[in-house]
Scaffold this motif. Structure first.
Motif, short mmCIF file in Angstrom:
data_model
loop_
_atom_site.label_atom_id
_atom_site.label_comp_id
_atom_site.label_asym_id
_atom_site.label_seq_id
_atom_site.Cartn_x
_atom_site.Cartn_y
_atom_site.Cartn_z
N THR A 123 0.83 -1.20 0.00
CA THR A 123 0.00 0.00 0.00
C THR A 123 0.86 1.25 0.00
N VAL A 124 1.91 1.25 0.82
CA VAL A 124 2.83 2.39 0.85
C VAL A 124 3.47 2.58 -0.52
N ASN A 125 3.96 1.49 -1.10
CA ASN A 125 4.59 1.59 -2.42
C ASN A 125 3.60 2.09 -3.47
N ARG A 126 2.36 1.64 -3.41
CA ARG A 126 1.34 2.08 -4.36
C ARG A 126 1.03 3.56 -4.16
N ALA A 127 1.01 4.02 -2.93
CA ALA A 127 0.77 5.44 -2.65
C ALA A 127 1.90 6.29 -3.23
N TYR A 128 3.14 5.83 -3.06
CA TYR A 128 4.28 6.55 -3.63
C TYR A 128 4.15 6.64 -5.16
N ARG A 129 3.83 5.50 -5.78
CA ARG A 129 3.71 5.49 -7.25
C ARG A 129 2.56 6.37 -7.72
N SER A 130 1.46 6.35 -6.99
CA SER A 130 0.31 7.17 -7.35
C SER A 130 0.68 8.65 -7.31
N GLU A 131 1.31 9.05 -6.24
CA GLU A 131 1.69 10.46 -6.11
C GLU A 131 2.67 10.87 -7.21
N LYS A 132 3.64 10.03 -7.48
CA LYS A 132 4.62 10.33 -8.53
C LYS A 132 3.92 10.44 -9.89
N GLY A 133 3.04 9.49 -10.20
CA GLY A 133 2.32 9.51 -11.47
C GLY A 133 1.46 10.73 -11.61
N ARG A 134 0.80 11.14 -10.54
CA ARG A 134 -0.05 12.32 -10.60
C ARG A 134 0.76 13.59 -10.82
N LYS A 135 1.94 13.66 -10.18
CA LYS A 135 2.82 14.82 -10.40
C LYS A 135 3.29 14.87 -11.84
N GLU A 136 3.63 13.72 -12.41
CA GLU A 136 4.07 13.68 -13.81
C GLU A 136 2.95 14.10 -14.74
N MET A 137 1.71 13.69 -14.45
CA MET A 137 0.56 14.09 -15.28
C MET A 137 0.36 15.60 -15.22
N GLN A 138 0.49 16.19 -14.02
CA GLN A 138 0.33 17.64 -13.88
C GLN A 138 1.43 18.39 -14.64
#
Length: 141
Positions: A123-138
């Motif tokens: 879950t922690v790893n998925r949260a990190y990836r989600s945040e990183k992906g969202r920043k890249e999309m922005q």
């Protein structure tokens, strides 16, 4: 280092100084150090040096912890720090996972939920990836 609970306790005892060392000498009377867990030792230390009202506030702070504007790294750090004061959650994988996920920012919680992760670490790893992906999309917009 990968050492047993009993060895962790013994190592920690050797680092105690001054008042803490004196306190431990009297506290250890009648205890079986070979059976004492690291968690037991930490709880004894917390009970001695963190007063009940402060422990209560730390527990309340942890129970109401939300990611908010924090980065995932900051939230994980605060969550893991707070777990020390709520052993019923820290010691139960399902409770720990539920409380961590519940405090995530809604868009990250959504990403974690659809990933169907089963452990706290995943879950922690998925949260990190989600945040990183969202920043890249922005950044792309």
């Amino acid at each position: 280092m990968r050492i047993s609970d009993a060895d962790q306790v013994i190592c920690a005892i050797y680092t105690l100084k001054d008042e803490a060392a004196l306190w431990w000498e009297s506290a250890v009377t009648g205890l079986d150090l070979a059976r004492m867990t690291w968690r037991d030792f930490k709880m004894a230390l917390f009970e001695k040096y963190i007063k009940e009202d402060v422990r209560g506030q730390l527990i309340r702070d942890f129970m109401s912890l939300r990611q908010g504007d924090r980065t995932a790294v900051e939230y994980v750090s605060q969550f893991e720090h707070g777990c020390h004061f709520v052993p019923m959650i820290a010691g139960d994988e399902k409770e720990r996972l539920w409380h961590f996920t519940d405090g995530l920012r809604s868009e990250i919680k959504h990403d974690v939920s659809i990933a169907d992760v089963m452990t706290y670490k995943e879950t922690v790893n998925r949260a990190y990836r989600s945040e990183k992906g969202r920043k890249e999309m922005q950044a792309d917009f």
